[in-house]
Design an enzyme around this catalytic site. Structure first.
Site, PDB file in Angstrom:
ATOM      1  N   LYS A   1      -9.924  -7.599   7.258  1.00  0.00           N
ATOM      2  CA  LYS A   1      -9.007  -7.621   8.135  1.00  0.00           C
ATOM      3  C   LYS A   1      -9.539  -7.254   9.674  1.00  0.00           C
ATOM      4  O   LYS A   1     -10.939  -6.964  10.005  1.00  0.00           O
ATOM      5  CB  LYS A   1      -9.490  -5.721   8.283  1.00  0.00           C
ATOM      6  N   GLU A  23     -10.672   0.744  -3.106  1.00  0.00           N
ATOM      7  CA  GLU A  23     -11.686   0.316  -2.492  1.00  0.00           C
ATOM      8  C   GLU A  23     -11.615   1.391  -1.526  1.00  0.00           C
ATOM      9  O   GLU A  23     -11.645   2.430  -1.540  1.00  0.00           O
ATOM     10  CB  GLU A  23     -10.080  -0.409  -1.913  1.00  0.00           C
ATOM     11  N   LYS A  74      -0.651  -0.734  -4.480  1.00  0.00           N
ATOM     12  CA  LYS A  74      -2.452  -0.225  -4.053  1.00  0.00           C
ATOM     13  C   LYS A  74      -1.991   1.441  -4.391  1.00  0.00           C
ATOM     14  O   LYS A  74      -0.757   1.666  -2.881  1.00  0.00           O
ATOM     15  CB  LYS A  74      -3.181  -0.455  -2.989  1.00  0.00           C
ATOM     16  N   SER A 107       0.725  -1.223   0.115  1.00  0.00           N
ATOM     17  CA  SER A 107      -0.058   0.038   0.102  1.00  0.00           C
ATOM     18  C   SER A 107       0.971   1.431  -0.330  1.00  0.00           C
ATOM     19  O   SER A 107       1.962   1.339   1.073  1.00  0.00           O
ATOM     20  CB  SER A 107      -0.491  -0.139   1.306  1.00  0.00           C
ATOM     21  N   ASP A 143      -7.388   2.801  -3.095  1.00  0.00           N
ATOM     22  CA  ASP A 143      -7.949   3.093  -1.654  1.00  0.00           C
ATOM     23  C   ASP A 143      -8.492   4.560  -1.314  1.00  0.00           C
ATOM     24  O   ASP A 143      -7.427   5.148  -1.499  1.00  0.00           O
ATOM     25  CB  ASP A 143      -7.120   2.527  -0.570  1.00  0.00           C
ATOM     26  N   ASP A 194     -13.776  -1.810   2.248  1.00  0.00           N
ATOM     27  CA  ASP A 194     -13.095  -2.407   4.000  1.00  0.00           C
ATOM     28  C   ASP A 194     -13.595  -1.608   4.475  1.00  0.00           C
ATOM     29  O   ASP A 194     -14.453  -2.301   5.673  1.00  0.00           O
ATOM     30  CB  ASP A 194     -12.310  -1.601   3.700  1.00  0.00           C
ATOM     31  N   LYS A 203      -3.355   4.867  -2.722  1.00  0.00           N
ATOM     32  CA  LYS A 203      -3.721   5.797  -1.590  1.00  0.00           C
ATOM     33  C   LYS A 203      -4.619   6.653  -2.460  1.00  0.00           C
ATOM     34  O   LYS A 203      -3.337   7.627  -3.148  1.00  0.00           O
ATOM     35  CB  LYS A 203      -3.470   5.834  -0.460  1.00  0.00           C
ATOM     36  N   GLY A 247      -4.478  -4.881   5.826  1.00  0.00           N
ATOM     37  CA  GLY A 247      -4.032  -4.654   6.824  1.00  0.00           C
ATOM     38  C   GLY A 247      -3.360  -3.339   7.653  1.00  0.00           C
ATOM     39  O   GLY A 247      -4.191  -2.195   6.895  1.00  0.00           O
TER      40      GLY A 247
HETATM   41  O1  OSB Z   1      -7.304   1.154   4.576  1.00  0.00           O
HETATM   42  O2  OSB Z   1      -6.666  -0.286   4.118  1.00  0.00           O
HETATM   43  C1  OSB Z   1      -6.841   0.453   4.599  1.00  0.00           C
HETATM   44  C2  OSB Z   1      -3.645   1.224   6.725  1.00  0.00           C
HETATM   45  C3  OSB Z   1      -4.204   1.762   7.535  1.00  0.00           C
HETATM   46  C4  OSB Z   1      -5.616   2.465   7.698  1.00  0.00           C
HETATM   47  C5  OSB Z   1      -5.805   1.599   7.136  1.00  0.00           C
HETATM   48  C6  OSB Z   1      -5.627   1.323   5.819  1.00  0.00           C
HETATM   49  C7  OSB Z   1      -4.306   0.544   5.795  1.00  0.00           C
HETATM   50  C8  OSB Z   1      -3.957   0.508   4.302  1.00  0.00           C
HETATM   51  C9  OSB Z   1      -2.187   0.091   4.563  1.00  0.00           C
HETATM   52  O3  OSB Z   1      -3.905   0.601   3.620  1.00  0.00           O
HETATM   53  C10 OSB Z   1      -2.341  -1.646   4.821  1.00  0.00           C
HETATM   54  C11 OSB Z   1      -0.876  -2.066   5.385  1.00  0.00           C
HETATM   55  O4  OSB Z   1      -0.391  -2.263   4.424  1.00  0.00           O
HETATM   56  O5  OSB Z   1      -0.782  -2.442   6.630  1.00  0.00           O
HETATM   57 MG    MG Z   2      -8.458   0.398   2.493  1.00  0.00          MG
END
Ligand code: OSB
Ligand code: MG
Length: 367
Positions: free
Chosen positions: A262, A213, A161, A135, A188, A238, A163, A290
């Protein structure tokens, strides 16, 4: 099982670089670890709540409080408690799923360690390695983004991925796609858009993304079902998927065609497996999300990601993606995969000296 005592340990893990999303920027993880001690074995669980309620309503100080005041007392009161029976002890504690997940994971870890069974075996894993995606937070510029993506691809990550948020979406995706025509790519939004942005989000359609996402708010499940009619790229949820029931409902109204699982968000690994099963029965692929976990949370996530309906690479990156030093022996990427732990329980433990170094507070809770 009888719980003798529980330690609530807070560790401070600086991130290698700031991780920016549409809901904020993190540069240090303040992680709550739940350490349970029983006559037969010890167990560990990681609470994924962040230090602020920007991703969901939970936050780490609140999680520690609810664990201490409301989740542990009914557990201490019994001498025959099992991880599977916790839900029935907590029917009058609404929500607080990340807090519940951390306690459940620690207890399940202790149970499995006591009988020499791994998380992977217990959950029903069918693979010994899982494909890893990464991510990528929102950086300062497009060249910086391209550099970061190139670096992760060179390390072997099999899926990127990005953001996104309003103002950082189509241009960023276009640049990454043009530089990398063949990679698996997804985005995402962490709830940053409204249904009225549907036509704008449809501008992502030409870039062959695996999924978008959680573009809309957590409670906007019906709006996602409308968005699906306008945007061709698959929609993945999510934040909205807080339980197997929520997954079944979202799927039934056509709000998503892919689900991010998650365990913290759904209240634990047992519910995570039920979400997996509900999606599988409906032909909806899932992948493992994650929350910037340390090795404790990562170990269990990797086991979960080895279940059969995890059909897309997860956000199960290596320890060094986020941390110069992990609290467990590091998870290392091997040809784009992480190995599923095979030892009893989650299969890893904190390294005592590193745990001491990272610990900021330690609270003992007894029955
Ligand atoms: O939305 O997936 C998410 C991290 C913290 C809170 C929400 C998210 C995320 C990530 C990183 O996208 C996921 C990771 O690499 O642990
Ligand atoms: Mg997410």
């Amino acid at each position: 099982m009888k719980l003798d005592n529980v330690e609530l340990i807070r560790i401070r893990m600086p991130l290698k670089g700031a991780f920016r999303t549409s809901f904020g920027s993190e540069s240090v993880r303040d992680i709550l670890l739940v350490h349970v001690v029983t006559p037969d074995a010890e167990g560990w669980g990681e609470c994924v709540a962040m230090d602020n309620p920007g991703y969901s309503s939970e936050y780490v100080d609140g999680a520690q409080d609810v664990i201490k005041r409301f989740l542990l007392p009914p557990v201490f009161a019994r001498d025959d408690v099992t991880s599977a029976s916790l839900a029935s002890l907590w029917t009058l504690v609404r929500g607080h799923r990340m807090a519940k997940a951390a306690v459940e994971t620690a207890l399940l870890d202790a149970e499995l360690r006591a009988r020499g069974e791994s998380f992977a075996e217990h959950l029903g894993a069918v693979r010994d390695r899982v494909d890893c995606g990464v991510s990528v937070g929102i950086p300062g510029s497009i060249p910086e983004l391209l550099d970061q993506v190139a670096g992760y691809l060179a390390q072997g990550y099999v899926r990127i991925k990005l953001k996104i948020e309003p103002g950082w979406d189509v241009e960023a995706v276009k640049a990454v796609r043009e530089a990398n025509p063949d990679i698996l790519l997804q985005v995402d939004a962490n709830q940053a858009y409204e249904l009225s942005d549907a036509r704008h989000l449809a501008k992502l359609d030409p870039f062959d993304l695996l999924l978008i996402e959680q573009p809309l708010g957590e409670e906007r499940v019906r709006d996602h079902a409308e968005l699906v009619k306008i945007v061709k790229t698959p929609i993945c949820l999510d934040e909205s998927i807080v339980s197997a029931h929520a997954a079944a409902k979202a799927i039934a109204i056509g709000a998503c065609s892919i689900v991010n699982i998650k365990p913290g968000r759904v209240g634990g690994y047992l519910e995570a497996r039920r979400v997996h099963d509900v999606c599988e029965a409906s032909g909806i692929p899932v992948w493992c999300g994650g929350m910037l976990e340390s090795g404790i949370g990562r170990a269990a996530n990797v086991a979960l990601a080895a279940l059969p309906n995890f059909r897309l690479p997860g956000d199960t990156s290596a320890s060094e993606r986020y941390f110069a030093q992990d609290v467990t022996p590091p998870f290392v990427l091997e040809e784009g995969t992480l190995r599923v732990p095979t030892g009893p329980g989650i299969g890893v433990s904190p390294v005592p000296e590193i745990l001491d170094e990272l610990t900021t507070t330690r609270e003992a809770v007894r029955g």
